[in-house]
Design a protein around this motif. Structure first.
Motif, PDB file in Angstrom:
ATOM      1  N   ALA A 125       0.822  -1.210   0.000  1.00 28.40           N
ATOM      2  CA  ALA A 125       0.000   0.000   0.000  1.00 28.40           C
ATOM      3  C   ALA A 125       0.856   1.260   0.000  1.00 28.40           C
ATOM      4  N   ALA A 126       1.851   1.312   0.873  1.00 31.76           N
ATOM      5  CA  ALA A 126       2.698   2.506   0.936  1.00 31.76           C
ATOM      6  C   ALA A 126       3.449   2.714  -0.371  1.00 31.76           C
ATOM      7  N   THR A 127       3.902   1.619  -0.986  1.00 31.90           N
ATOM      8  CA  THR A 127       4.634   1.727  -2.248  1.00 31.90           C
ATOM      9  C   THR A 127       3.727   2.250  -3.357  1.00 31.90           C
ATOM     10  N   PRO A 167      -3.933  -4.931   1.691  1.00 29.81           N
ATOM     11  CA  PRO A 167      -3.303  -3.826   0.957  1.00 29.81           C
ATOM     12  C   PRO A 167      -4.300  -2.848   0.340  1.00 29.81           C
ATOM     13  N   ALA A 168      -5.426  -3.358  -0.159  1.00 26.03           N
ATOM     14  CA  ALA A 168      -6.424  -2.469  -0.755  1.00 26.03           C
ATOM     15  C   ALA A 168      -6.995  -1.517   0.288  1.00 26.03           C
ATOM     16  N   LEU A 195      -4.509   5.472   3.141  1.00 27.22           N
ATOM     17  CA  LEU A 195      -3.400   6.378   2.835  1.00 27.22           C
ATOM     18  C   LEU A 195      -3.786   7.443   1.807  1.00 27.22           C
ATOM     19  N   GLY A 196      -5.034   7.414   1.363  1.00 32.12           N
ATOM     20  CA  GLY A 196      -5.490   8.392   0.383  1.00 32.12           C
ATOM     21  C   GLY A 196      -5.111   8.056  -1.039  1.00 32.12           C
ATOM     22  N   GLY A 197      -4.826   6.797  -1.302  1.00 33.58           N
ATOM     23  CA  GLY A 197      -4.464   6.381  -2.654  1.00 33.58           C
ATOM     24  C   GLY A 197      -5.648   6.390  -3.593  1.00 33.58           C
TER      25      GLY A 197
END
Length: 361
Positions: A68-70, A93-94, A100-102
């Motif tokens: 997720a961070a990546t 991860p989703a 994280l605001g992705g």
């Protein structure tokens, strides 16, 4: 697809890069471990040079806890039109990416169902995914363009795309991948302090059960840490079956005939349930399981023996569906088990005997 960036040059990432490069995609490689990146590049997986501008697809091949961070960081940089990960866990991860605001529209979580006991770029292969399921877990937010790019990725890797819900995927892999890994390790752990005399008796059965116990513990700690609940649920059911089986075996030790009878019934029940479950495992090319017969042939452990027996089977007009090798203890010989259609077993046995091969029942 013309350009791609692969983040993570381990077994899966490098294999993806090798497959894409072999089919004309310009692949850029990135990994925090410079040695792995250089090795992957030397193998022909792609270029170590960073991409100039935005690529079409980023393939994130890092441990599940870092996905997720990546992805979020790459999205902030505008690195690509679409972002995909190839981790073995999907729901976590989703959810983390959303927190994280992705951007869920440009991201698609996937899992190619392929691997090896070995890890790292030196274990990679461009054909690792050929014929293997590649799970895609799109959401209602995922753009059609992204789905199409990922379908092209699976096609270029010669994999078979399978659409699933992320949570359903995680429950499925807990059953068919993660729990078998732990059970294999648990059985193999019994050998660690076993008497040498017992270990020398190891045959094909124990080799089959413990094969995946040779996998990298560090990799599996990361995988299991990302999917602990579903794996624990399956293991709890296995533990309940084990408890019942232990009680049945203890009953077989009893002097009481009724208890022995109940114990035998309990053992038979678990063995028959195992038969029924094994029959559900997909057969050749993913079709319904087929019934086969085995022709066992004694061979010497020297170059050319397997080639000769395969050639003789071919001359007999018999297609070998599967093959297993059991090596003899303390001898330069082994038993090759040729798995064939039932109707092909008698003519194959006759043809091999005619050509001088020694068969075993």
């Amino acid at each position: 697809m013309r350009t791609a960036l692969v983040i993570g040059c381990g077994l899966i990432g490098t294999s993806v890069a090798l497959a894409l490069s072999a089919r004309g995609v310009h692949v850029h490689l990135d990994d925090h471990d410079q040695d792995r990146r250089r090795t992957a590049a030397a193998l022909g997986a792609g270029s170590e040079d960073p991409p100039q501008g935005r690529v079409e697809l980023v393939v994130v091949a890092v441990p599940p806890t870092r996905i997720a961070a990546t992805v979020a960081e790459l999205q902030r940089r505008g690195a690509a039109r679409a972002y995909v990960d190839v981790g073995s866990v999907k729901a976590g991860p989703a959810g983390e990416l959303a927190a994280l605001g992705g951007d869920p529209a440009s991201y698609l979580g996937t899992h190619p169902m392929a691997g090896r006991e070995r890890s790292g770029p030196m274990a990679a292969s461009a054909d690792l995914f050929e014929g293997r399921p590649w799970v895609l877990t799109p959401t209602p937010e995922t753009r059609t363009e992204v789905v199409n790019l990922v379908l092209e990725l699976a096609s270029l890797c010669r994999a078979v795309p399978v659409m699933m819900d992320a949570a359903a995927h995680d429950r499925a892999v807990a059953l068919v991948s993660h729990t078998p890994q732990l059970v294999s390790s648990l059985v193999a752990a019994r050998l660690e302090s076993a008497d040498e005399a017992a270990v020398r008796l190891c045959g094909q059965g124990i080799r089959d059960v413990t094969r995946i116990a040779a996998s990298d513990p560090r990799m599996w700690i990361e995988i299991l840490a990302a999917n602990p609940g579903p794996v624990a649920d399956v293991l709890a059911e296995v533990a309940a079956d084990l408890d019942r089986t232990v009680r049945s075996l203890r009953a077989l030790e009893s002097a009481d005939e009724q208890k022995r009878s109940e114990g035998a019934a309990g053992i038979e029940a678990v063995l028959r349930r195992g038969n029924a479950g094994r029959e559900r495992v997909p057969g050749k090319h993913g079709a319904a399981p087929a019934s086969y017969e085995t022709v066992a042939v004694l061979i010497n452990d020297r170059p050319g023996e397997l080639a000769s027996i395969f050639a003789d089977a071919g001359r007999a007009g018999v297609n070998i569906e599967d093959v297993r090798i059991e090596h003899a203890t303390g001898q330069q010989a082994g038993l090759v088990q040729l798995v064939v259609e039932p109707a092909a077993a008698p003519p194959l046995a006759a043809a091999l005997r005619e050509r001088g091969w020694s068969l075993r029942q």
